[in-house]
Enzyme design. Structure first.
Site, PDB file in Angstrom:
ATOM      1  N   ARG A 142       0.928  -1.102  -0.024  1.00 58.44           N
ATOM      2  CA  ARG A 142       0.001   0.224  -0.005  1.00 58.44           C
ATOM      3  C   ARG A 142       0.757   1.206   0.022  1.00 58.44           C
ATOM      4  NH1 ARG A 142      -0.548   2.362   4.931  1.00 58.44           N
ATOM      5  NH2 ARG A 142      -2.443   3.063   4.731  1.00 58.44           N
ATOM      6  N   LEU A 143       0.159   2.267  -0.339  1.00 57.21           N
ATOM      7  CA  LEU A 143       0.845   3.706  -0.354  1.00 57.21           C
ATOM      8  C   LEU A 143      -0.212   4.458   0.674  1.00 57.21           C
ATOM      9  CD1 LEU A 143       2.049   4.627  -3.612  1.00 57.21           C
ATOM     10  CD2 LEU A 143       3.496   4.592  -1.763  1.00 57.21           C
ATOM     11  N   ASP A 144       0.266   5.162   1.578  1.00 55.99           N
ATOM     12  CA  ASP A 144      -0.517   5.910   2.522  1.00 55.99           C
ATOM     13  C   ASP A 144      -1.561   6.786   1.875  1.00 55.99           C
ATOM     14  OD1 ASP A 144       0.682   4.801   4.698  1.00 55.99           O
ATOM     15  OD2 ASP A 144       2.060   6.495   4.844  1.00 55.99           O
ATOM     16  N   TYR A 145      -2.583   7.167   2.457  1.00 52.81           N
ATOM     17  CA  TYR A 145      -3.693   8.097   1.529  1.00 52.81           C
ATOM     18  C   TYR A 145      -3.122   9.136   1.342  1.00 52.81           C
ATOM     19  CZ  TYR A 145      -7.805  10.842   1.697  1.00 52.81           C
ATOM     20  OH  TYR A 145      -8.990  11.745   1.611  1.00 52.81           O
ATOM     21  N   SER A 158       0.009   9.766   0.503  1.00 51.32           N
ATOM     22  CA  SER A 158       1.106   9.757  -0.272  1.00 51.32           C
ATOM     23  C   SER A 158       1.071   9.308  -1.929  1.00 51.32           C
ATOM     24  CB  SER A 158       1.992   8.578   0.076  1.00 51.32           C
ATOM     25  OG  SER A 158       2.520   8.921   1.603  1.00 51.32           O
TER      26      SER A 158
END
Length: 209
Positions: free
Chosen positions: A55-58, A60
């Protein structure tokens, strides 16, 4: 015994799919919304069994791999398999050489309520801002507070790790883009772009085979 036509159709159904995407800013790294926030489904149309690897942070942006290949998912997420992830971070203030030297051997951070020391990484202070797509919404300009850019290459992906590492050095992250996973590069992709890759290509670029 299956006929050649049926065998061919079976192989086609079982063929895995591989995509790389540029996840936009303020988008969840999942295909279901939560709390009314935008998610991948709002930007990318893929088969129903396709999911992001990691995942990538919201808040990022950048490179994310989508697939239905469980072997690839395991190779990229299991801690026993090390692979590089490269990030570009725009930070508040003028990052010092001392801060860069702090980052390289690892710094103490808090991960899920426990103390953790990050693994050694590569850290390079950039002399100029990299050529990137504009962010929407843009970083708020503040005349009296300069910003600077750093390139970080990690071999692990703890929760909000880059942000916590930079906060430790006193230079909070304003914008964060993942630009590389091993030899897969974001290149000239724009937020919301998606590319399909063959199995041979993605395995070669990730694992050298």
């Amino acid at each position: 015994m299956k006929s050649p036509a049926k065998r061919e159709a079976f192989l086609f159904v079982m063929q895995y799919k591989y995509y790389i995407i540029y996840k936009p800013y303020l988008v969840l790294s999942q295909f279901t919304s939560a709390g009314g926030k935008p998610c991948l489904k709002d930007f990318f149309q893929v088969e129903k069994d396709i999911y992001p690897v990691g995942r990538l942070d919201y808040d990022s942006e950048g490179l994310l791999i989508l697939t239905n290949d469980p072997s690839l998912n395991h190779r990229l997420l299991h801690p026993q398999f090390v692979h590089e992830r490269e990030y570009l971070a725009q930070c508040e203030g003028l990052i010092t050489t001392e801060a860069v030297q702090q980052l390289i051997p690892g710094v103490p951070v808090n991960i899920n309520g426990a103390d953790y020391r990050t693994k050694p990484c590569k850290a390079i202070l950039l002399k100029e801002a990299p050529q990137l797509p504009d962010r929407n919404p843009p970083i708020r300009f503040r005349k009296n507070i300069p910003t600077s850019w750093i390139r970080l290459t990690l071999t692990e992906g703890k929760n909000r790790q880059v942000r916590k590492m930079m906060a430790y050095t006193g230079f909070p992250v304003l914008r964060l883009i993942r630009c590389r996973i091993e030899n897969i590069l974001l290149m000239d992709m724009q937020p919301g772009d998606m590319k399909s890759l063959s199995q041979r290509t993605i395995y070669r670029q990730l694992f050298g085979k």
